[in-house]
Design an enzyme around this catalytic site. Structure first.
Site, mmCIF file in Angstrom:
data_model
loop_
_atom_site.group_PDB
_atom_site.id
_atom_site.type_symbol
_atom_site.label_atom_id
_atom_site.label_comp_id
_atom_site.label_asym_id
_atom_site.label_seq_id
_atom_site.Cartn_x
_atom_site.Cartn_y
_atom_site.Cartn_z
ATOM 1 N N LYS A 22 -21.485 24.284 15.592
ATOM 2 C CA LYS A 22 -20.827 25.207 15.626
ATOM 3 C C LYS A 22 -19.849 25.306 16.542
ATOM 4 C CE LYS A 22 -21.757 28.640 18.374
ATOM 5 N NZ LYS A 22 -20.680 29.227 19.828
ATOM 6 N N ASN A 23 -20.218 24.997 18.374
ATOM 7 C CA ASN A 23 -19.081 23.975 18.956
ATOM 8 C C ASN A 23 -18.135 23.660 19.445
ATOM 9 O OD1 ASN A 23 -19.218 26.820 20.241
ATOM 10 N ND2 ASN A 23 -20.701 26.181 22.087
ATOM 11 N N ARG A 92 -14.593 35.208 20.856
ATOM 12 C CA ARG A 92 -13.376 35.147 21.753
ATOM 13 C C ARG A 92 -13.368 32.961 21.513
ATOM 14 N NH1 ARG A 92 -13.541 36.303 26.454
ATOM 15 N NH2 ARG A 92 -13.200 34.910 27.675
ATOM 16 N N CYS A 116 -16.797 39.734 27.668
ATOM 17 C CA CYS A 116 -18.196 39.826 27.050
ATOM 18 C C CYS A 116 -19.109 39.650 28.014
ATOM 19 C CB CYS A 116 -18.006 38.246 25.811
ATOM 20 S SG CYS A 116 -18.905 37.426 26.764
ATOM 21 N N ARG A 121 -14.765 36.046 31.432
ATOM 22 C CA ARG A 121 -14.438 34.877 30.488
ATOM 23 C C ARG A 121 -12.831 34.664 30.608
ATOM 24 N NH1 ARG A 121 -18.520 33.996 25.346
ATOM 25 N NH2 ARG A 121 -17.682 31.631 25.809
ATOM 26 N N PRO A 122 -12.694 35.075 32.179
ATOM 27 C CA PRO A 122 -10.774 34.361 31.632
ATOM 28 C C PRO A 122 -10.401 33.777 31.114
ATOM 29 C CG PRO A 122 -11.631 34.489 34.078
ATOM 30 C CD PRO A 122 -12.834 34.732 33.287
ATOM 31 N N VAL A 123 -9.118 33.839 31.142
ATOM 32 C CA VAL A 123 -8.664 32.850 29.902
ATOM 33 C C VAL A 123 -6.848 31.590 30.888
ATOM 34 C CG1 VAL A 123 -9.060 33.122 27.906
ATOM 35 C CG2 VAL A 123 -7.481 34.093 28.673
ATOM 36 N N ASP A 124 -7.466 32.674 32.389
ATOM 37 C CA ASP A 124 -6.148 32.154 33.163
ATOM 38 C C ASP A 124 -5.638 30.511 33.181
ATOM 39 O OD1 ASP A 124 -8.559 32.357 34.509
ATOM 40 O OD2 ASP A 124 -7.332 31.548 36.098
ATOM 41 N N GLN A 125 -7.031 29.460 33.135
ATOM 42 C CA GLN A 125 -6.459 28.577 32.840
ATOM 43 C C GLN A 125 -5.719 27.801 31.967
ATOM 44 O OE1 GLN A 125 -7.415 26.206 35.820
ATOM 45 N NE2 GLN A 125 -7.756 28.686 36.684
ATOM 46 N N ASP A 304 -26.042 27.312 27.669
ATOM 47 C CA ASP A 304 -26.467 27.131 26.872
ATOM 48 C C ASP A 304 -28.024 27.008 26.136
ATOM 49 O OD1 ASP A 304 -23.766 28.257 26.215
ATOM 50 O OD2 ASP A 304 -23.288 26.463 24.563
ATOM 51 N N ILE A 326 -22.692 29.070 35.415
ATOM 52 C CA ILE A 326 -21.491 28.981 34.852
ATOM 53 C C ILE A 326 -21.111 30.242 34.641
ATOM 54 C CG2 ILE A 326 -20.422 27.885 32.263
ATOM 55 C CD1 ILE A 326 -21.579 26.043 34.529
ATOM 56 N N ARG A 396 -24.812 34.307 14.086
ATOM 57 C CA ARG A 396 -23.622 33.468 14.391
ATOM 58 C C ARG A 396 -23.572 32.028 15.315
ATOM 59 N NH1 ARG A 396 -20.463 36.422 19.491
ATOM 60 N NH2 ARG A 396 -18.598 35.038 18.741
HETATM 61 N N1 EPU Z 1 -13.447 30.001 33.715
HETATM 62 C C1 EPU Z 1 -12.901 31.096 33.861
HETATM 63 N N2 EPU Z 1 -11.163 30.471 33.153
HETATM 64 C C2 EPU Z 1 -10.729 30.519 32.538
HETATM 65 C C3 EPU Z 1 -11.349 29.529 31.415
HETATM 66 C C4 EPU Z 1 -13.168 29.615 32.243
HETATM 67 O O1 EPU Z 1 -12.716 31.693 35.125
HETATM 68 O O2 EPU Z 1 -9.863 29.559 31.712
HETATM 69 C C5 EPU Z 1 -14.343 29.903 34.001
HETATM 70 C C6 EPU Z 1 -15.465 31.193 32.583
HETATM 71 O O3 EPU Z 1 -15.667 32.428 33.063
HETATM 72 C C7 EPU Z 1 -17.345 30.711 32.601
HETATM 73 C C8 EPU Z 1 -16.544 28.530 33.227
HETATM 74 O O4 EPU Z 1 -15.025 28.749 33.816
HETATM 75 O O5 EPU Z 1 -17.222 30.664 34.503
HETATM 76 C C9 EPU Z 1 -16.464 28.477 32.023
HETATM 77 O O6 EPU Z 1 -16.226 28.223 30.909
HETATM 78 P P1 EPU Z 1 -15.799 27.435 29.945
HETATM 79 O O7 EPU Z 1 -14.497 28.356 29.498
HETATM 80 O O8 EPU Z 1 -16.230 26.191 29.897
HETATM 81 O O9 EPU Z 1 -16.410 28.343 28.825
HETATM 82 P P2 EPU Z 1 -15.947 28.612 26.660
HETATM 83 O O10 EPU Z 1 -15.270 27.673 27.038
HETATM 84 O O11 EPU Z 1 -15.468 30.074 26.774
HETATM 85 C C10 EPU Z 1 -17.733 27.266 25.457
HETATM 86 C C11 EPU Z 1 -18.668 27.595 24.526
HETATM 87 C C12 EPU Z 1 -20.219 28.164 25.095
HETATM 88 C C13 EPU Z 1 -20.718 27.449 26.194
HETATM 89 C C14 EPU Z 1 -19.273 27.092 27.369
HETATM 90 C C15 EPU Z 1 -20.142 26.758 28.865
HETATM 91 C C16 EPU Z 1 -17.392 27.357 22.599
HETATM 92 C C17 EPU Z 1 -16.763 27.705 21.311
HETATM 93 N N3 EPU Z 1 -18.122 27.854 23.353
HETATM 94 O O12 EPU Z 1 -17.366 28.393 26.121
HETATM 95 O O13 EPU Z 1 -20.442 28.469 24.251
HETATM 96 O O14 EPU Z 1 -21.278 28.532 26.595
HETATM 97 O O15 EPU Z 1 -18.547 26.400 27.305
HETATM 98 O O16 EPU Z 1 -20.354 25.808 28.501
HETATM 99 O O17 EPU Z 1 -17.058 26.333 23.184
HETATM 100 C C18 EPU Z 1 -22.509 29.508 22.771
HETATM 101 O O18 EPU Z 1 -22.335 29.095 22.136
HETATM 102 O O19 EPU Z 1 -23.380 30.433 22.603
HETATM 103 C C19 EPU Z 1 -21.360 29.965 24.076
HETATM 104 C C20 EPU Z 1 -21.220 31.142 24.086
#
Ligand code: EPU
Length: 420
Positions: A22-23, A92, A116, A121-125, A304, A326, A396
């Site tokens: 999926k990912n 997301r 969520c 889970r912000p997207v600031d980065q 995960d 995480i 999902r």
């Molecule tokens: N974070 C920030 N700011 C950002 C982005 C991330 O603070 O702009 C923080 C997050 O809040 C978290 C950490 O950084 O504390 C890591 O989050 P990451 O961005 O790596 O997570 P993600 O990309 O949203 C993906 C997977 C998740 C998996 C995580 C961690 C996909 C579609 N989703 O999420 O998968 O848990 O990486 O490995 O690839 C799942 O499949 O059940 C799932 C939740």
């Protein structure tokens, strides 16, 4: 809403085929936005998140014919670079259309995903990175509104490794002018796979899978043909299910090389995992031993897999300690496992599991994907009947879990339109 009913106590023995990841599939579907022409994705899992992404691509103006395991995507004549709230709120990962849309069309409007169940889970980065590439970004009425006639390569240093953030920036950089360097990038295998796709499309990516990734952008990119690799988390989940039931299961198409930390942990617990060609055989030989583990970015132990391993540690002889580093709210399975008889204490991001517990069947409900999987595994070993409600979370990310388990000897059935 559907539920899964499980009569516990059956030992898993048989073969389970692992589907495409999926990912890995989600960012690769978004990468098709970087070019016109027809891309073909093979080994795509049949999941709700894939359907949501296909719907989003159609909304954006793509011609998508989705017959999993194959999905064809063609560039349409009318492009609408806008991802609405109604679609983004369902998943997301939809935010990953932002980078490709902005790079390809010079503008994009994408709903902010919001919080969520597993954390804020912000997207600031993602946004800071795109700004470094020259984007002008505003937040307007819940939407990210980004514009830039042509992105320019730059060095981006992430504050923390983010998987979808790294992927979003890699896609944007593929059509930027010049070279982009991503520092402190996520090293997950799905990031590496996206790097291979962008190379197939004609840009040059080096270092994907390490913490420094370089991308040389191109003016134009080509469509591609790609078979998605097997899902390491699905495989890890069935390893745990096999171990929990004292079973002997062959996982076909198992990406063992991407599962090293999970396998190391399972072996410590007393599970035998052996490679048989492209398959892995998983057997539990004796009693399970307790563990102490923290979730970490890849190649560490994945968040995960935390919920599933927690169920297994309930069966171990002794006290296990699991720390979630995480996401701040990823213990939602704990109260549900407790309702089945588990003895678990939590203190912030640390859970102490007192095993062995005799689990008993119950009606349980989880509000996220991996938590739901941990409850299904608990149901497989619990005495009597367990009903896992609201399995749309499970749908999902797991393709026909109840059927795959039943084929390996479990007593699992889907109940359509069960009452929650
Ligand atoms: N974070 C920030 N700011 C950002 C982005 C991330 O603070 O702009 C923080 C997050 O809040 C978290 C950490 O950084 O504390 C890591 O989050 P990451 O961005 O790596 O997570 P993600 O990309 O949203 C993906 C997977 C998740 C998996 C995580 C961690 C996909 C579609 N989703 O999420 O998968 O848990 O990486 O490995 O690839 C799942 O499949 O059940 C799932 C939740």
């Amino acid at each position: 809403m559907d539920s899964i009913r499980i009569r516990g106590g059956k030992r898993l023995a048989g073969t389970i085929h692992i589907s495409g990841a999926k990912n890995a599939a989600l960012p690769i579907l978004c990468a098709t936005l970087l070019s016109d022409g027809e891309s073909l994705l093979r080994n795509v899992p049949k999941l709700r998140d894939i359907d949501t992404t296909a719907a989003l691509l159609r909304f954006l103006g793509r011609d998508v014919s989705s017959e999993p395991p194959s999905v064809h995507i063609k560039g349409g004549a009318n492009v609408r670079p806008e991802a609405p709230y109604e679609l983004v709120k369902q998943m997301r990962a939809s935010v990953m259309v932002l980078g490709p849309l902005l790079a390809r069309y010079g503008r994009a409007k994408v709903s902010l995903p919001g919080g969520c169940q597993i954390g804020s889970r912000p997207v600031d980065q993602h946004l800071k990175g795109l700004e470094r590439l020259g984007a002008n970004i505003k937040l307007e009425r819940g939407y990210i509104v980004a514009s830039c006639p042509r992105l320019r390569g730059a060095e981006i240093v992430f504050d923390m490794p983010t998987v979808t953030g790294t992927e979003n920036l890699m896609m944007a950089a593929a059509l930027a002018k010049g070279r982009t360097t991503l520092v402190n990038a996520a090293k997950e295998p799905e990031v590496e796979e996206l790097g291979r796709i962008i190379n197939k499309m004609g840009a040059r990516v080096t270092g994907a899978g390490t913490d420094v990734i370089e991308i040389e952008g191109r003016d134009e990119l080509a469509p591609f043909d790609h078979a998605i690799t097997a899902d390491r988390i699905e495989a890890g989940t069935y390893m745990v299910a096999a171990a929990a039931t004292g079973g002997d299961v062959l996982l076909e198409n198992c990406p063992l090389e991407d599962l090293q930390s999970t396998c190391a942990l399972l072996r410590k617990m007393g599970v035998e995992i052996t490679r048989e060609g492209t398959a892995a055989r998983v057997r539990r030989l004796g009693a399970l031993r307790p563990i102490e583990v923290s979730t970490e970015p890849h190649p560490g132990f994945p968040t995960d897999m935390q919920a599933q391993i927690m169920t297994l540690s309930c069966l171990a002889e002794g006290t296990s300690i699991m720390t979630e580093t995480i996401f701040e709210n990823r213990f939602m399975h704990v109260p549900e496992l407790a309702r089945m008889g588990a003895s678990i204490e939590t203190d912030g991001n640390k859970a102490t599991i007192h095993g062995p517990c005799a689990l008993e069947g119950a009606k349980v409900m989880a509000t996220d994907l991996r938590a739901s999987a941990s409850l299904v595994i608990a149901g497989l070993v619990a005495a009597g009947e367990t009903e896992v409600l609201r399995v749309y979370h499970l749908d999902r990310g797991y393709e026909q879990m109840e059927e795959k388990l039943a084929a390996a000897g479990a007593d699992t059935v889907r109940v359509h339109n069960a009452t929650a």
